[in-house]
Design an enzyme around this catalytic site. Sequence first.
Site, PDB file in Angstrom:
ATOM      1  N   TYR A 154      40.213  33.492  47.971  1.00  0.00           N
ATOM      2  CA  TYR A 154      40.860  34.705  47.434  1.00  0.00           C
ATOM      3  C   TYR A 154      41.665  35.402  48.471  1.00  0.00           C
ATOM      4  CZ  TYR A 154      40.754  38.990  44.646  1.00  0.00           C
ATOM      5  OH  TYR A 154      41.132  40.057  43.941  1.00  0.00           O
ATOM      6  N   LYS A 158      45.588  36.403  48.074  1.00  0.00           N
ATOM      7  CA  LYS A 158      46.270  37.592  47.965  1.00  0.00           C
ATOM      8  C   LYS A 158      47.226  38.029  48.975  1.00  0.00           C
ATOM      9  CE  LYS A 158      44.147  38.828  44.053  1.00  0.00           C
ATOM     10  NZ  LYS A 158      45.006  38.875  43.060  1.00  0.00           N
TER      11      LYS A 158
HETATM   12  N1  LIG Z   1      38.688  44.329  40.073  1.00  0.00           N
HETATM   13  C1  LIG Z   1      38.583  44.844  41.066  1.00  0.00           C
HETATM   14  O1  LIG Z   1      37.899  45.104  41.886  1.00  0.00           O
HETATM   15  C2  LIG Z   1      39.978  44.043  41.773  1.00  0.00           C
HETATM   16  C3  LIG Z   1      40.152  44.321  43.128  1.00  0.00           C
HETATM   17  C4  LIG Z   1      41.405  43.887  43.666  1.00  0.00           C
HETATM   18  C5  LIG Z   1      42.399  43.097  42.989  1.00  0.00           C
HETATM   19  N2  LIG Z   1      42.031  42.747  41.513  1.00  0.00           N
HETATM   20  C6  LIG Z   1      43.019  41.951  41.062  1.00  0.00           C
HETATM   21  O2  LIG Z   1      43.371  42.504  39.945  1.00  0.00           O
HETATM   22  C7  LIG Z   1      43.751  41.458  38.828  1.00  0.00           C
HETATM   23  C8  LIG Z   1      43.126  41.809  37.824  1.00  0.00           C
HETATM   24  O3  LIG Z   1      41.514  41.761  37.923  1.00  0.00           O
HETATM   25  P1  LIG Z   1      40.689  42.309  36.851  1.00  0.00           P
HETATM   26  O4  LIG Z   1      39.420  42.668  37.745  1.00  0.00           O
HETATM   27  O5  LIG Z   1      41.307  42.997  35.792  1.00  0.00           O
HETATM   28  O6  LIG Z   1      40.140  40.809  36.238  1.00  0.00           O
HETATM   29  P2  LIG Z   1      39.460  40.307  34.836  1.00  0.00           P
HETATM   30  O7  LIG Z   1      38.752  39.222  34.808  1.00  0.00           O
HETATM   31  O8  LIG Z   1      39.210  41.475  33.949  1.00  0.00           O
HETATM   32  O9  LIG Z   1      40.881  40.043  34.139  1.00  0.00           O
HETATM   33  C9  LIG Z   1      41.710  39.015  34.326  1.00  0.00           C
HETATM   34  C10 LIG Z   1      42.603  38.413  33.233  1.00  0.00           C
HETATM   35  O10 LIG Z   1      43.309  37.504  33.615  1.00  0.00           O
HETATM   36  C11 LIG Z   1      43.039  36.314  32.539  1.00  0.00           C
HETATM   37  N3  LIG Z   1      43.429  34.883  33.375  1.00  0.00           N
HETATM   38  C12 LIG Z   1      42.739  34.344  34.393  1.00  0.00           C
HETATM   39  N4  LIG Z   1      43.473  33.174  34.728  1.00  0.00           N
HETATM   40  C13 LIG Z   1      44.432  33.187  33.895  1.00  0.00           C
HETATM   41  C14 LIG Z   1      45.658  31.939  33.689  1.00  0.00           C
HETATM   42  N5  LIG Z   1      45.218  31.081  34.640  1.00  0.00           N
HETATM   43  N6  LIG Z   1      46.373  32.120  32.953  1.00  0.00           N
HETATM   44  C15 LIG Z   1      46.446  33.251  32.126  1.00  0.00           C
HETATM   45  N7  LIG Z   1      45.726  34.420  32.286  1.00  0.00           N
HETATM   46  C16 LIG Z   1      44.688  34.197  33.060  1.00  0.00           C
HETATM   47  C17 LIG Z   1      41.884  36.337  31.964  1.00  0.00           C
HETATM   48  O11 LIG Z   1      41.534  35.647  30.970  1.00  0.00           O
HETATM   49  C18 LIG Z   1      41.816  37.721  32.162  1.00  0.00           C
HETATM   50  O12 LIG Z   1      41.802  38.500  30.864  1.00  0.00           O
HETATM   51  C19 LIG Z   1      43.530  40.149  39.552  1.00  0.00           C
HETATM   52  O13 LIG Z   1      44.645  39.490  40.334  1.00  0.00           O
HETATM   53  C20 LIG Z   1      42.211  40.477  40.536  1.00  0.00           C
HETATM   54  O14 LIG Z   1      42.447  39.771  41.733  1.00  0.00           O
HETATM   55  C21 LIG Z   1      40.970  42.987  41.142  1.00  0.00           C
END
Ligand SMILES: NC(=O)c1ccc[n+]([C@@H]2O[C@H](COP(=O)([O-])OP(=O)(O)OC[C@H]3O[C@@H](n4cnc5c(N)ncnc54)[C@H](O)[C@@H]3O)[C@@H](O)[C@H]2O)c1
Length: 246
Positions: A154, A158
Amino acid sequence: MNLKGKSAIVTGGASGIGAAIALKLAGYGASVAIIDLNIKAAEKVSGRIEEMGCIGLAVQADISDFEEAGRVAGHVVDTLGSLDMLVNNAGINRDGVVWKMTEEQWDDVLRINLKGYFNYTRHAAAIFRGQKSGKIVNVTSINGLRGKFGQTNYSASKAGVIGLTKATARELGKYGVNVNAIAPGLIMTEMMKQAPQSVLDKALEEIVIGRIGRPEDVAEVAAFLCSGLSRHITGEVIKVDGGQYI
Ligand SMILES: NC(=O)c1ccc[n+]([C@@H]2O[C@H](COP(=O)([O-])OP(=O)(O)OC[C@H]3O[C@@H](n4cnc5c(N)ncnc54)[C@H](O)[C@@H]3O)[C@@H](O)[C@H]2O)c1
């Protein structure tokens, strides 16, 4: 902020941070296409966008499929009339210490979190370059800046997104296209609800403003980076982490 008459793609817009960004862009008047594996959840978000008086489009697609990304971009332009903003957000984690990580865990995360971002950037860039305008916002993570125990795959994906952001910003700057990244700290979404309580407690200790972030905290910054207000900002990585990285 006013995004009336503009159209956006938000990948992973069916849940969490992506859904909050899709709704925020619509709140400022944009038409929004939600690209997600989960079509039922994507349709719920596009339905809420329609209720707000904007155009919402839900498209089922796997962002790691290069050719499908090209078809999706064409479909969005045909349906919404233009493409002005791309928010690369869909992502996954498959955690494990490096000495136990499987090839599949590594490949899945890199294929979705990095190649998936390239796929949509590639097709949007061709459109944006031709029209001499556009905004790309890539959702990365503070773990791409500092590395995280148990997340070599991961963190590498990133960090790769940050390189992709900066190189794309250099290539597209003279065509009037801004390319930036947002690096969230811990944000409470479905992804984080699976995390052990000890991980949440440790993060909360690090977050100097003393609260876990919400998807809306990220969405407001994404909307700013999609708007004309940020026209002189490109190649940047903006942390939205309540000081977790400090
Ligand atoms: N939540 C956190 O603490 C956090 C922190 C830093 C970065 N992020 C990043 O933010 C972004 C969103 O994360 P989140 O926490 O909202 O996650 P989440 O799991 O709630 O949402 C992710 C969405 O992406 C979709 N998805 C996954 N794989 C896919 C694919 N191959 N094709 C199309 N859609 C796909 C899923 O169906 C889901 O709707 C991610 O890139 C994550 O790495 C999250």
